[in-house]
Design an enzyme around this catalytic site. Sequence first.
Site, PDB file in Angstrom:
ATOM      1  N   ARG A 149     -25.497   9.071 -22.299  1.00  0.00           N
ATOM      2  CA  ARG A 149     -25.473   8.192 -23.466  1.00  0.00           C
ATOM      3  C   ARG A 149     -25.176   8.982 -24.737  1.00  0.00           C
ATOM      4  NH1 ARG A 149     -28.851   5.466 -20.072  1.00  0.00           N
ATOM      5  NH2 ARG A 149     -27.907   3.483 -19.459  1.00  0.00           N
ATOM      6  N   ASP A 178     -22.507   7.457 -16.738  1.00  0.00           N
ATOM      7  CA  ASP A 178     -22.988   6.106 -17.039  1.00  0.00           C
ATOM      8  C   ASP A 178     -21.840   5.324 -17.652  1.00  0.00           C
ATOM      9  OD1 ASP A 178     -24.806   3.846 -17.718  1.00  0.00           O
ATOM     10  OD2 ASP A 178     -26.339   5.318 -17.211  1.00  0.00           O
ATOM     11  N   HIS A 249     -23.478   1.001 -13.484  1.00  0.00           N
ATOM     12  CA  HIS A 249     -23.428   2.027 -14.534  1.00  0.00           C
ATOM     13  C   HIS A 249     -22.146   2.866 -14.414  1.00  0.00           C
ATOM     14  CE1 HIS A 249     -27.410   1.393 -16.287  1.00  0.00           C
ATOM     15  NE2 HIS A 249     -27.868   1.215 -15.052  1.00  0.00           N
ATOM     16  N   ASP A 318     -29.196   1.714  -9.262  1.00  0.00           N
ATOM     17  CA  ASP A 318     -30.017   0.730  -9.975  1.00  0.00           C
ATOM     18  C   ASP A 318     -29.145  -0.196 -10.816  1.00  0.00           C
ATOM     19  OD1 ASP A 318     -29.322   2.921 -11.662  1.00  0.00           O
ATOM     20  OD2 ASP A 318     -30.773   2.216 -13.132  1.00  0.00           O
ATOM     21  N   GLU A 319     -29.741  -1.283 -11.265  1.00  0.00           N
ATOM     22  CA  GLU A 319     -29.195  -2.159 -12.300  1.00  0.00           C
ATOM     23  C   GLU A 319     -27.707  -2.447 -12.077  1.00  0.00           C
ATOM     24  OE1 GLU A 319     -32.148  -1.102 -16.022  1.00  0.00           O
ATOM     25  OE2 GLU A 319     -30.312   0.078 -15.811  1.00  0.00           O
ATOM     26  N   TRP A 385     -39.209   3.942 -10.822  1.00  0.00           N
ATOM     27  CA  TRP A 385     -39.120   3.828 -12.275  1.00  0.00           C
ATOM     28  C   TRP A 385     -39.601   2.500 -12.810  1.00  0.00           C
ATOM     29  CZ3 TRP A 385     -36.250   0.456 -15.352  1.00  0.00           C
ATOM     30  CH2 TRP A 385     -35.331  -0.359 -14.695  1.00  0.00           C
ATOM     31  N   TYR A 410     -41.746   7.178 -19.669  1.00  0.00           N
ATOM     32  CA  TYR A 410     -40.432   7.133 -20.312  1.00  0.00           C
ATOM     33  C   TYR A 410     -40.626   7.622 -21.744  1.00  0.00           C
ATOM     34  CZ  TYR A 410     -37.410   4.786 -16.896  1.00  0.00           C
ATOM     35  OH  TYR A 410     -36.624   4.496 -15.813  1.00  0.00           O
ATOM     36  N   THR A 461     -31.359   8.555 -23.707  1.00  0.00           N
ATOM     37  CA  THR A 461     -30.958   9.005 -25.046  1.00  0.00           C
ATOM     38  C   THR A 461     -30.136   7.995 -25.845  1.00  0.00           C
ATOM     39  OG1 THR A 461     -28.975  10.105 -24.181  1.00  0.00           O
ATOM     40  CG2 THR A 461     -31.002  11.415 -24.319  1.00  0.00           C
TER      41      THR A 461
END
Length: 545
Positions: A149, A178, A249, A318-319, A385, A410, A461
């Site tokens: 990031r 990402d 991502h 993930d995601e 997580w 986190y 970040t």
Amino acid sequence: MDLIPAPRIALPDEAGRRFPFGPQPVLDAGPGTGTAARWLRRELGAATGWELPAAAAGVTAELRLRLDPDGAWDRGPESYRIDIGPDGAELTGASPAGLFWGAQTLRQLLGPDAYRRAPLPGRTWSLPYASVVDGPRFGWRGMMLDVARHFMPKDGVLRYIDLLAAHKLNVLHLHLTDDQGWRIEIKRHPRLTEVGGWRPRSRWGHRASPLWNETPHGGFYTQDDIREIVAYAAERHVRVVPEIDVPGHSQAAIAAYPELGNTDVVDTAALGVWDDWGITENVLAPTEAVLRFYEGVFEEVLELFPAEVSPFVHVGGDECPKAQWKASAAAQERIRELGVDGEDGLQSWFVRHFDGWLTARGRRLIGWDEILEGGLAEGAAVSSWRGCAGGIAAAEAGHDVVMCPEQQVYLDHRQAGGADEPMPIGYVRTLEDVYRFEPVPPKLSPEAAARVLGAQANVWTEVMENQDRVDYQVFPRLVAFAEVVWSWQPEPGERDFAGFEGRMAAHYARLAAQGVDYRPPGGPLPRQRRPGVLGRPIEGAPPNV
């Protein structure tokens, strides 16, 4: 003795005696101790002016290094012992790693000025008579650093390896790719960094903020940079876990190579590297060509991260939004061909493919806890997580687990509730909150508890645009985390936080000597604030999930 992390056994001299060093002490480095000897000569030499020459035969050196792997060590391979008396200091390690952690303790005992890069005029050096016997609770004591990031230049990563080692942390998880950037050179796919390594601007603050930083942002590590980072970490007994995200991502990769995306539903050639935060709908297409592309990526990654330093490879997992797969005729045909359970089955298929691919090459896959959905191969490990539930399920199913619940560790989450906290994200997680984090959930069976490799603190970040912001969010909370994963602690409610705070008084001086821009106990300094930049604070206590 103000040691952090707190050692298992520390016996100071009741009379308060100290061993004074002369202007040029000598070092007796026994067989196998060369790594620790080099580190002492380099780091202590800079701060003290000592050259630490090798001791002549028959001379008792002021500093002595020994390995004793066959000794009566009941605290594991990373354990060590320090004995300081009238003839100086002797450090004994059960392994080179244990000896290195002992050298870190020795540096603390010398005082904060031992962390400087040049000697102060007139400074003299001594050590307290004492015996210290120590070893860690967990083998995985880590920090995840998101360099995707906001890119952190190589020297900043090397600096963080030193900071991890100073706190006896031994894993650096590098989040290298990402939607907002691809940070590692892949020679067979050069556009990943030529295009994917740069974005035109960045959201300033949380994604709800109306502000933008219009300065283009980017950067990447060359393959030689990565080799240097890995070698630097190995010299300090820190393992590096590379993360390459699949199948979500991935917009930066798709911007570089549009054929990686779902071209039948999106004009992927029009996509750029994402300039916002959050989760994009642009995910990898579930094709054999995409698998071959990423196998080529991972082949180069494995060469850069040797197995002895990086046995684990993180694949994210993930995601991953499913809207494009639902709309894609090609993806739906793929679901029928594979016989998987819908779009969720496609995500599991991606992960399981690379699990088998990495296992065949002597590595272990690790991914975020979403990889549990659809089932995991035997050797895969899980980064838990979203809470502890994923870790509990994984451990009870026989998988190794690294605990990193967002509600607890986190470090992008805010440190206090005051209005001056810069770009406040998430729950308030104070120094004390982190100190009371427990990596092993009490509901785990003894067999499953043994599957908890350890824990890591995660540093995302999005709202940390430079090293100073990272320092502010990470420290001093990483110090509390280091004690949690190293020291053998009572139950969270019974931990001596007041004693830890007392030891922190000396440790703040060590951080300052290393140039760490930590959050002061009284709150942010004026230059550490970001007035008017929106965050996303969440009120109340975080759920225990």
